[in-house]
Every structure is written in structure tokens, then in C-alpha cells.
Design a protein around this motif. Structure first.
Motif, mmCIF file in Angstrom:
data_model
loop_
_atom_site.group_PDB
_atom_site.id
_atom_site.type_symbol
_atom_site.label_atom_id
_atom_site.label_comp_id
_atom_site.label_asym_id
_atom_site.label_seq_id
_atom_site.Cartn_x
_atom_site.Cartn_y
_atom_site.Cartn_z
ATOM 1 N N LEU A 176 -2.093 19.070 -20.711
ATOM 2 C CA LEU A 176 -3.548 19.130 -20.738
ATOM 3 C C LEU A 176 -4.059 19.861 -21.974
ATOM 4 O O LEU A 176 -5.059 19.460 -22.592
ATOM 5 C CB LEU A 176 -4.056 19.823 -19.465
ATOM 6 N N LEU A 177 -3.363 20.925 -22.362
ATOM 7 C CA LEU A 177 -3.785 21.738 -23.503
ATOM 8 C C LEU A 177 -3.199 21.254 -24.828
ATOM 9 O O LEU A 177 -3.512 21.811 -25.883
ATOM 10 C CB LEU A 177 -3.410 23.195 -23.263
ATOM 11 N N ILE A 220 -11.227 21.022 -20.035
ATOM 12 C CA ILE A 220 -10.352 21.572 -18.996
ATOM 13 C C ILE A 220 -11.147 21.871 -17.733
ATOM 14 O O ILE A 220 -10.711 21.583 -16.612
ATOM 15 C CB ILE A 220 -9.646 22.828 -19.522
#
Length: 345
Positions: A117-118, A176
Motif C-alpha cells: 500500500l505504501l 491510505i
């Protein structure tokens, strides 16, 4: 959800004073304030690093005021990341799970989606000393989220980055949050940063919250001159208000008379944001306007900052390149009645 009631803490000459705040579940809330207003002390009380003298802290409906930090269900990213220099990125992210003796398979299952995700899959074998500022913040964020906290606390997460890095990390924080929907409290001193990531905010001054609500309200309907100045509402003027039969009021100041949609009577202080002012040629018959002389022009890149003398100082922000402006020339400045806000007495 975060609910704080009557929080008090004195350290030396400074004190958090009867501080109360509520953040709904799933919200992204910005806590703003100038340097020294108590933002970091407050966030350290929330995560359990400091114990308040009085008051209560609830996380997701549970009183955590006296609980140890690890029992609060909070993920915390301190201002300077707090990464362990002797651990790789992968081990830093996994640290809170290893500390709880989570099995390796579960650790991998929890951390892999966050790493993806990051976008830090290429960093997992590196050491913190070999990361850029933005990369370190992403690793700290992944570590804070690894234990699936109920609440995420971010203390000045982009303050150490350059402008481009701040923009990128703010975009990552928005993305996020949209995916994970974890309740987030983001501490900052920057109005631009707040507008980049959140829609609701609170302003802290001298250890107490003085206004909370949608950012649009803090920008355009401040409850005090301090709030107005913090949000860069440069036009703060004294006037005499006379109620109008049809509603609203007339404001008299420096030989001018303007109409406002809000009600007011007697001596008042009103504010209007610089971007709300419209600048016209001096012979333009603009409604609710006054004559003024341009004293100074500053090119701020995406906009021009124009300082006028209308018997009182006025500041307008206009689109750069919209038209030519000349210092020393007269103009007609329109103040939309709906953009005028009278501060509470």
C-alpha cells in the motif's frame, strides 16, 4: 472514535487546560496550533507517554486514561519517526507485532499489504540511515498501522520534508485513509497541510481547544480574531453595524458603507478573506464596493497578493496573470455581502 473530556496536565509553566475534543470514528481530523500551543503534549497524553493530572480519554468507547500505551489500540508516528537504527525496514515494521509474540506467518500476512500500500517493497532490506525523509515517514507509518490500531496519531508527519515531499506524503495519507478508514488525528502547524489532507480540524491555543469544526468554518467563520489570523484572514476591520429591515446589516467604517448578509449591531469586528475580494478597474460599477489605491504587489507564484489603502488596509489575492496591476493606481474593490463574517462579541 476519540473522546477527550476535561484533560489537564501541567509541566513547568505550561499547562493543558480543561481540554475537550471529539473525533468521530473513521474521521481524519487535523489538530492545528502555533508552536508551543501544546499539540505534542496532547498527543503524548493520548498515546500514554504522559499521564494527565485530570480528565478522561476514550478510544473506541473504552476509557484508556490509565492504560499502558500498548493496551490503548493506538498507532503513533512521532515527529521524528522513532525508527530503530539497528533494525532493517522490514524488522522496524514488524517490531510491534514481534513484541507481542505474534507468529511469523501472521506478521507477514499483516505487514505485506501495508508494504504494498505504501509502495516501499524495494526498501525492506535497507537500514533507516539509508532512507530519505519521505521513505522514513512511510516506514514509520507502516509500523504504526501494522498492529491494526483503532486510532492513528500523526505528530507533524511532513514537517521535515521539502515542499515536493510534503505534497507526495499528504497525497499518500489521503489515499491510505480512504482505503483503511482508520480514525486519524494529525497534528500540524500548517494551514496548507491541513487543507491537503483533512476536512475537519481544531485549533489549539495555550493548551486549550478554541474552535473545532469543518475547515471551511475555521477559514470563513472564525470565532475569534486569533482563529482568523491563524488562518490568514488578513482583512480584520472594526465597523459600526446597523441592522437592515430586509435582514443583514450595513457596516460603516473609514467613510465606507457596505452591506453584509450576517446580522450585527453597534461596534463590531468583521473579517473577509483575501481571496473573496474582487478587484475591478476604478470606473467599474461593482456592487458593495469601495475605492482603494494599490500600495504593494507581491507575486506568490499561483496568485498575486495585493495590498490596498482604502482608508484602512485591505489585502486581496487574485489569480496571477489575470490582468495587469500597477502600484499607486486606484481600483474598485468589491466585498461580497455573503463573504463578510462578524466575529462574536
Amino acid at each position: 472514535m476519540i473522546r477527550v473530556r476535561g484533560l489537564c496536565l501541567r509541566i513547568g509553566a505550561f499547562a493543558l487546560r480543561d481540554l475537550s475534543l471529539g473525533v468521530p470514528a473513521g474521521d481524519y481530523f487535523i489538530l492545528l496550533g502555533p508552536t508551543g500551543s501544546g499539540k505534542t503534549l496532547f498527543i503524548e497524553c493520548l498515546c500514554g507517554l504522559l499521564r494527565p493530572d485530570a480528565g478522561a480519554i476514550e478510544i473506541d468507547g473504552r476509557d484508556v486514561t490509565r492504560l499502558a500505551p500498548r493496551l490503548r489500540g493506538i498507532g503513533y508516528v512521532p515527529q521524528h519517526q522513532g525508527l530503530f537504527p539497528h533494525l532493517t525496514v522490514a524488522d522496524n515494521i514488524a517490531f510491534p507485532l514481534k513484541a507481542r509474540a505474534v507468529p511469523p506467518a501472521e506478521i507477514a500476512a499483516s505487514t505485506a499489504p501495508l508494504i504494498e500500500l505504501l509502495g516501499i517493497g524495494g526498501l525492506v532490506e535497507r537500514w533507516p540511515a539509508h532512507l530519505s525523509g519521505g521513505e522514513r515517514q512511510k516506514v514509520a507509518l507502516a509500523r504504526a498501522l501494522a498492529s491494526r490500531p483503532k486510532v492513528l496519531l500523526l505528530d507533524e508527519p511532513v514537517s521535515a520534508l521539502d515542499e515536493a515531499g510534503r505534497e507526495r506524503l499528504c497525497a499518500d495519507l489521503r489515499r491510505i485513509h480512504q482505503q483503511l478508514r482508520v480514525t486519524t488525528l494529525h497534528v500540524s502547524h500548517s494551514v496548507e497541510e491541513a487543507l491537503s489532507v483533512g476536512s475537519r480540524a481544531g485549533l489549539l491555543r495555550d493548551g486549550t481547544v478554541i474552535q473545532t469544526g469543518p475547515l471551511a468554518d475555521l477559514l470563513r467563520r472564525p470565532k475569534s480574531e486569533f482563529v482568523a489570523r491563524f488562518f490568514r484572514t488578513e482583512n480584520i476591520l472594526a465597523a459600526t453595524a446597523t441592522p437592515l429591515p430586509q435582514g443583514g446589516c450595513e457596516l460603516a467604517f473609514a467613510g465606507h458603507r457596505l452591506r453584509a448578509h450576517v446580522r450585527g449591531e453597534g461596534t463590531v469586528t468583521f473579517v473577509v478573506r483575501p481571496e473573496s475580494l474582487a478587484v475591478h478597474p476604478v470606473d467599474h460599477a461593482a456592487p458593495n464596493s469601495l475605492s482603494a489605491t494599490l500600495k504593494r504587489l507581491s507575486d506568490r507564484g499561483p496568485y498575486l497578493r495585493l495590498e490596498f489603502d482604502a482608508g484602512v488596509p485591505l489585502v486581496a489575492y487574485v489569480t496571477a496573470g489575470a490582468q495587469g496591476y500597477a502600484e499607486g493606481s486606484p481600483y474598485r474593490i468589491a466585498l461580497p455581502p455573503e463573504a463578510i463574517h462578524i466575529l462574536p462579541a
